[in-house]
Design an enzyme around this catalytic site. Sequence first.
Site, mmCIF file in Angstrom:
data_model
loop_
_atom_site.group_PDB
_atom_site.id
_atom_site.type_symbol
_atom_site.label_atom_id
_atom_site.label_comp_id
_atom_site.label_asym_id
_atom_site.label_seq_id
_atom_site.Cartn_x
_atom_site.Cartn_y
_atom_site.Cartn_z
ATOM 1 N N HIS A 13 0.842 -1.199 0.000
ATOM 2 C CA HIS A 13 0.000 0.000 0.000
ATOM 3 C C HIS A 13 0.877 1.249 0.000
ATOM 4 O O HIS A 13 2.060 1.185 0.321
ATOM 5 C CB HIS A 13 -0.848 0.076 1.280
ATOM 6 C CG HIS A 13 -1.776 -1.064 1.465
ATOM 7 N ND1 HIS A 13 -3.101 -1.007 1.122
ATOM 8 C CD2 HIS A 13 -1.572 -2.300 1.982
ATOM 9 C CE1 HIS A 13 -3.685 -2.163 1.422
ATOM 10 N NE2 HIS A 13 -2.776 -2.958 1.939
ATOM 11 N N TYR A 41 -1.757 -1.567 9.149
ATOM 12 C CA TYR A 41 -0.633 -2.220 8.455
ATOM 13 C C TYR A 41 0.314 -2.890 9.437
ATOM 14 O O TYR A 41 0.473 -2.425 10.563
ATOM 15 C CB TYR A 41 0.159 -1.179 7.651
ATOM 16 C CG TYR A 41 -0.690 -0.321 6.759
ATOM 17 C CD1 TYR A 41 -1.306 -0.858 5.635
ATOM 18 C CD2 TYR A 41 -0.885 1.031 7.037
ATOM 19 C CE1 TYR A 41 -2.100 -0.072 4.804
ATOM 20 C CE2 TYR A 41 -1.671 1.828 6.219
ATOM 21 C CZ TYR A 41 -2.274 1.271 5.105
ATOM 22 O OH TYR A 41 -3.060 2.045 4.288
ATOM 23 N N HIS A 117 -2.431 -3.282 -3.473
ATOM 24 C CA HIS A 117 -3.820 -3.147 -3.031
ATOM 25 C C HIS A 117 -4.771 -3.167 -4.225
ATOM 26 O O HIS A 117 -5.786 -3.857 -4.229
ATOM 27 C CB HIS A 117 -3.953 -1.831 -2.241
ATOM 28 C CG HIS A 117 -5.260 -1.664 -1.539
ATOM 29 N ND1 HIS A 117 -5.568 -0.535 -0.838
ATOM 30 C CD2 HIS A 117 -6.352 -2.484 -1.435
ATOM 31 C CE1 HIS A 117 -6.800 -0.669 -0.333
ATOM 32 N NE2 HIS A 117 -7.276 -1.828 -0.685
ATOM 33 N N LYS A 125 -9.056 1.644 -6.536
ATOM 34 C CA LYS A 125 -8.096 2.606 -5.992
ATOM 35 C C LYS A 125 -6.819 2.478 -6.790
ATOM 36 O O LYS A 125 -6.566 1.436 -7.387
ATOM 37 C CB LYS A 125 -7.752 2.247 -4.548
ATOM 38 C CG LYS A 125 -8.804 2.597 -3.525
ATOM 39 C CD LYS A 125 -8.298 2.183 -2.158
ATOM 40 C CE LYS A 125 -9.085 2.891 -1.061
ATOM 41 N NZ LYS A 125 -8.454 2.733 0.235
ATOM 42 N N CYS A 127 -3.898 2.746 -5.252
ATOM 43 C CA CYS A 127 -2.943 2.262 -4.247
ATOM 44 C C CYS A 127 -2.286 0.958 -4.703
ATOM 45 O O CYS A 127 -2.994 0.042 -5.083
ATOM 46 C CB CYS A 127 -3.705 2.047 -2.931
ATOM 47 S SG CYS A 127 -2.680 1.420 -1.595
HETATM 48 ZN ZN LIG Z 1 -4.013 0.510 0.031
#
Ligand SMILES: [Zn+2]
Length: 140
Positions: A13, A41, A117, A125, A127
């Site tokens: 991420h 995380y 991600h 997203k 990410c």
């Molecule tokens: Zn992420």
Amino acid sequence: MPPLGPIRFLTIHCAATPEGRDVPAEKISAWDTARFGQVSYHYVIELDGSVHATLPDTFKGAHVGGANTGNVGVCYVGGVDKAGKPKDTRTPAQSAALRKLVETYRARIPDLIVRGHRDWPGVAKACPSFDVAAWLAQAA
Ligand SMILES: [Zn+2]
């Protein structure tokens, strides 16, 4: 906190913080605790490449919706440009530290699946703002 379960995945991420802004790992954990009620995380990698173990990898994180079992979450500080647009802002030190961390887990878990991600199904997203598979395929 619930147990992680056997590790099968490592997901990368970004913190979605602006390029060049030096945000400490503790701050990211505090934001996530405020938002999700826990640290998201397992690791946060700061701009200088320092790797912070923010959550023991025996506990489940909160970083991929509905897919946190057996999934180690690693977040690098950065990931957007100064206007907030997705950008791979990893410093050379962050990239090197990230690669080393991935290799450490791969040595432990040979069939580990490493992805970004955005590579998870249903994730709309950017990410972590880079192509994890392409990066992994590059020579270190
Ligand atoms: Zn992420």
